[in-house]
Design an enzyme around this catalytic site. Structure first.
Site: not given
Length: 485
Positions: A110, A122, A156-157, A185, A271
């Site tokens: 992603h 990420d 994707e998130e 990922d 994140h």
């Protein structure tokens, strides 16, 4: 990686590496880090993130698509017209020319991040690795036995939306052509581990073989199960695997002893705004991920195509015999299933009787209120192929499509098993034990080396078992093939 887990699909089976593979190149760590620096610069110039709805994502799409186009790929910017967050940018789908169009391997990552930060681990790490893998393929241009497709997913998130749109809009015939999907990922976590998605699947075993070759132990990616884009492909019956290095879960003492690091999160900046380049990247973990991906690509998609020695697609009856148990007495059945990608068992090789007009690799209907359900009936049932004369030399591989499904109250004692009957006895090649994860009965593909039996006459034996009549076990097999390379 998306934060909310989704339901994972069934595992597939080990695959034998291809023969006559072209020399596997190194995936340049320096080049992957250069891509990471570019993604960091894009985030910095666009509000600090690369979320799917932002100019940072648009710039990321342009960077990837322009590099791939210049390298000779056919690139499509696929708009996500349903299911994605309003304003999301496109998927980037890149096909390299050549290879068998009926045998496709996909490699994906992603491209979007979260609003909280630049998303370098990420998932600029997976995107950078995937981009460099594709550019290395273009630079080396090996002879291909399978077609190769690279995908950079949007949104994707927000729920795996871009890959789900792609997978769900694929025509059935196109789904059947995809031999495997690899997902990357978070492949560079600073306190990382070495995780493989669906490690027991055929494509997963190829990735594991690389790490085994360099003496690095691997584990199943339980933290990421159902939380990244491979889940979209599992849902449509495509065999999947991939590499991950861990997210917010804390590394255990046993994992520290195995891989080093500390008993803290695999990625302490998951994140968060501190997911930046280069402070949140492990060079070693990233370098190994790139080389594992290259090993899988070159092993599965390059070299000399194998020659079919014997096959049975079950379009007609070809001399198999059945051995039903439990309450069933049938010894023959109809042997055809036209679509190996179908998620139902209609027309599969039957190990017994035809129930309600549908053929299944089972012994028949469970008696009583569940009559009409296909079940192994508390015993073991099997099918034995006609004799197969194997060549005296070469790399010999047995492959097939198969599934194992449960109704209610599934048991780990249920199984699907593949064996070879040879001059010295019977050798078990693979056993899939029953478990809740297999209840959907998704079709999978598997292959096993049978080179040890070169020059012999052998038979293929497939069997399914039900630990109790409450389990309602179903199993199926199709497209059994023996090849030599």
């Amino acid at each position: 990686m998306a934060a909310v887990p989704l339901v994972a699909a069934a595992l597939a089976v080990p695959a034998a590496p291809a023969a006559a593979v072209a020399a596997i190149p190194d995936i340049s760590l320096a080049n992957m880090k250069a891509h990471l620096l570019q993604f960091q610069s894009i985030a910095t110039a666009n509000g600090g993130n690369r979320r799917s709805t932002t100019t940072g994502y648009t710039a990321s799409v342009n960077y990837v698509a322009n590099r791939l186009t210049a390298a000779g790929f056919t690139v499509v910017r696929q708009s996500c017209t349903s299911g994605c967050t309003a304003g999301s940018g496109p998927n980037v789908i890149a096909d390299w020319p050549g290879g068998d169009p009926n045998s496709v391997y996909m490699f994906g990552a992603h491209l979007d991040g979260v609003a909280a930060g630049p998303g370098i681990n990420d998932n600029a790490s997976g995107s950078s690795m995937l981009l460099e893998l594709a550019l290395t393929l273009a630079a080396t241009n090996p002879s291909l036995t399978s077609h190769l497709r690279f995908a950079f997913w949007t949104d994707e998130e927000q729920g795996l939306n871009g890959s789900e749109f792609y997978a769900n809009t694929l025509p059935t015939a196109e789904r059947a052509r995809i031999r495997g999907y690899f997902n990357f990922d978070m492949v560079a976590s600073v306190n990382g581990g070495y995780f493989i998605n669906r490690i027991t699947s055929g494509v997963g075993q190829v990735l594991k073989a690389y790490y085994d070759s360099i003496g690095v132990q691997t584990e199943e990616n339980t933290e990421g199960a159902g939380r990244s884009d491979d889940a979209s492909f599992n849902a449509i019956g495509v065999q999947t695997s991939g590499v991950a290095a861990g997210a917010s879960r804390v590394k255990t003492a046993a994992q520290v002893a195995k891989w080093g690091g500390t008993q803290s999160a695999f990625d302490p900046c998951y994140h968060r705004a501190c997911d930046t380049n280069p402070s949140n990247i492990s060079d070693t973990v990233l370098d190994r991920a790139g080389d594992a991906a290259a090993y899988a690509l070159w092993t599965l998609a390059t070299g000399t195509a194998p020659t079919t020695v014997w096959s049975d697609t079950f379009e007609t009856a070809t001399g198999w015999t059945t051995n039903p148990s439990g309450t069933d007495t049938a010894t023959t059945g109809t042997w055809e299933r036209a679509d190996p990608a179908a998620t139902t068992s209609s027309g599969a090789k039957q190990l017994g009787t035809t129930v309600s007009g549908v053929n299944d690799l089972v012994t028949g209907a469970l008696a009583g209120t569940d009559a009409g359900t296909y079940d192994v009936d508390g015993g073991t049932t099997s099918a034995l192929s006609p004799p197969i004369a194997l060549p005296a030399s070469g790399t010999l591989t047995l492959s097939m499509s198969w599934y194992l499904a449960h109704g209610s109250n599934s048991s780990t004692a249920d199984f699907f098993r593949v064996s070879i009957v040879h001059s010295g006895g019977t050798a078990v090649l693979f056993t899939q034990a029953g478990a809740a994860a297999n209840r959907n009965g998704a079709w999978a593909t598997g292959s096993w080396s049978i080179s040890a039996y070169a020059g012999q006459q052998v038979r293929v034996l497939v069997a399914a078992a039900d630990a109790s009549t409450a389990s309602l076990v179903e199993a199926g097999v199709d497209d059994v093939r023996v090849t030599v390379s």
